[in-house]
Design a protein around this motif. Structure first.
Motif, PDB file in Angstrom:
ATOM      1  N   ASP A   1     -22.102   4.316  46.868  1.00 28.85           N
ATOM      2  CA  ASP A   1     -21.420   3.946  45.620  1.00 28.85           C
ATOM      3  C   ASP A   1     -19.988   3.509  45.874  1.00 28.85           C
ATOM      4  O   ASP A   1     -19.174   3.449  44.949  1.00 28.85           O
TER       5      ASP A   1
ATOM      6  N   ARG B   1     -12.120  14.733  42.979  1.00 27.29           N
ATOM      7  CA  ARG B   1     -11.116  14.069  42.142  1.00 27.29           C
ATOM      8  C   ARG B   1      -9.860  14.922  42.031  1.00 27.29           C
ATOM      9  O   ARG B   1      -8.737  14.406  42.135  1.00 27.29           O
TER      10      ARG B   1
ATOM     11  N   ARG C   1     -17.225   2.620  39.688  1.00 27.63           N
ATOM     12  CA  ARG C   1     -18.459   3.235  40.196  1.00 27.63           C
ATOM     13  C   ARG C   1     -18.146   4.295  41.246  1.00 27.63           C
ATOM     14  O   ARG C   1     -18.745   5.379  41.255  1.00 27.63           O
TER      15      ARG C   1
ATOM     16  N   ARG D   1     -16.824   7.452  39.582  1.00 26.78           N
ATOM     17  CA  ARG D   1     -17.908   8.225  38.954  1.00 26.78           C
ATOM     18  C   ARG D   1     -18.703   9.005  39.997  1.00 26.78           C
ATOM     19  O   ARG D   1     -19.255  10.068  39.706  1.00 26.78           O
TER      20      ARG D   1
END
Length: 212
Positions: A143, A174, A164, A167
């Motif tokens: 991804d 994160r 993308r 996500r």
């Protein structure tokens, strides 16, 4: 460049812009080596640590060892070369697919380095810089989570990556990144059709600006 069509993308005017706005002492051109089928596809094939002067490179026909050695000699980099493959055993030919080096962190798909000794060596070299190493899975690499680039924004460093890719990251990943940078997700659906992402669209400038 290994693919002839990509050679048409060369921009002499971009080189002239850099010479005009930045202190450029030398322009070193390896493109003549294409006639001998020797390739070194820039910051696709190499992920450069500009602070520690290390060039991380997946072995492939896109990064000829002779040209890599020449580059490292010219620009004072230490080559760190390793094999990396996907689940089907296909070689990863562009290192920037699986590794992004920021100022204080690294995103890296180390699990795609099949040789345990090489994997440990790469991890050790990355960790020796004091950066936080964030392991990225092969699915996340698929991804484009490794195909990102740190940029200097008006209010500090930002990490440019695709929406993308963002996500695909876990909440923990994160949160770790947000300790160091502001995340800047971008929608780039078209270039993904060619198997590329945000890092492939940008080139960093590591030159001293001219004073005016």
């Amino acid at each position: 460049m290994a693919i002839p069509s990509r050679r048409k993308e060369r921009r002499p005017d971009a080189i002239e812009m850099l010479k005009r706005d930045y202190r450029v002492q030398d322009v070193i051109d390896y493109s003549g080596m294409e006639q001998d089928r020797l390739y070194l596809e820039g910051t696709g094939a190499m992920v450069l640590d500009h602070v520690e002067r290390v060039a991380y490179v997946c072995r492939s026909t896109r990064a000829d060892p002779v040209l890599l050695e020449r580059f490292c000699t010219h620009f004072n980099f230490e080559p760190m070369v390793f094999d990396a493959v996907d689940a089907a055993g296909r070689a990863i030919y562009h290192t920037n697919v699986l590794m992004c080096i920021g100022t204080e962190y690294v995103l890296a798909g180390l699990g795609m380095i099949p040789d345990a000794d090489e994997r440990a060596e790469v991890r050790e070299r990355l960790e020796s810089t004091g950066r936080t190493v964030i392991d990225v899975t092969e699915a996340q690499i698929g991804d484009f989570a490794g195909n990102a680039i740190e940029l200097l924004g008006a209010d500090g460093p930002v990490l440019a990556l695709s929406a993308r890719a963002l996500r695909a990251l876990t909440d923990e990943q994160r949160a770790t990144l947000e300790r160091f940078v502001t995340l800047l997700p971008l929608d780039v659906p078209t270039i993904k059709l060619a198997g590329s992402s945000v890092r492939c669209m940008l080139a960093g400038i590591h030159l001293i600006p001219r004073t005016r």
